[in-house]
Design an enzyme around this catalytic site. Sequence first.
Site, PDB file in Angstrom:
ATOM      1  N   GLN A   1      16.197 102.880  39.103  1.00 30.92           N
ATOM      2  CA  GLN A   1      16.230 103.188  37.441  1.00 30.92           C
ATOM      3  C   GLN A   1      17.012 104.573  37.636  1.00 30.92           C
ATOM      4  OE1 GLN A   1      12.228 104.289  36.032  1.00 30.92           O
ATOM      5  NE2 GLN A   1      11.642 102.038  36.157  1.00 30.92           N
TER       6      GLN A   1
ATOM      7  N   TYR B   1      15.319  99.415  29.098  1.00 31.48           N
ATOM      8  CA  TYR B   1      16.158 100.311  29.537  1.00 31.48           C
ATOM      9  C   TYR B   1      17.526  99.836  29.417  1.00 31.48           C
ATOM     10  CZ  TYR B   1      12.218 102.659  31.909  1.00 31.48           C
ATOM     11  OH  TYR B   1      11.246 103.147  32.297  1.00 31.48           O
TER      12      TYR B   1
END
Length: 115
Positions: free
Chosen positions: A31, A72
């Site tokens: 991430q 995301y």
Amino acid sequence: MRSKGGPTSVVPDVAEDATSYAHRSQIYEWQLVDAVADGLYPNEEGIAWLNPFVSDIEAAESNITFGMYYNYADPTLTKDEAHLHYWLQHYPRLAKIKSQVDPGLLFLNPQTVGN
């Protein structure tokens, strides 16, 4: 070992093709997040700063098909790149469902299903 959350995770208990989430079988995830304190997002400087990290990871793991999680979203992806990375092999089925439930494309952005 269970992916996506360890021995108590319920993610692997759901069939891989039961939802749009195409990354159930992955063992780990990266991430990389960009944020700005002031101003508009996306900030091109932040994206440009992150891109070399992404490129290095992809180059080091060249034998892997990388996916991305839509929550995301990467605004720099093209429509085709987004469809491939977010939904992998699920995209054709999702596009069919989208055409049935949203034939007028009311819910649409450059990276959504059915675009």
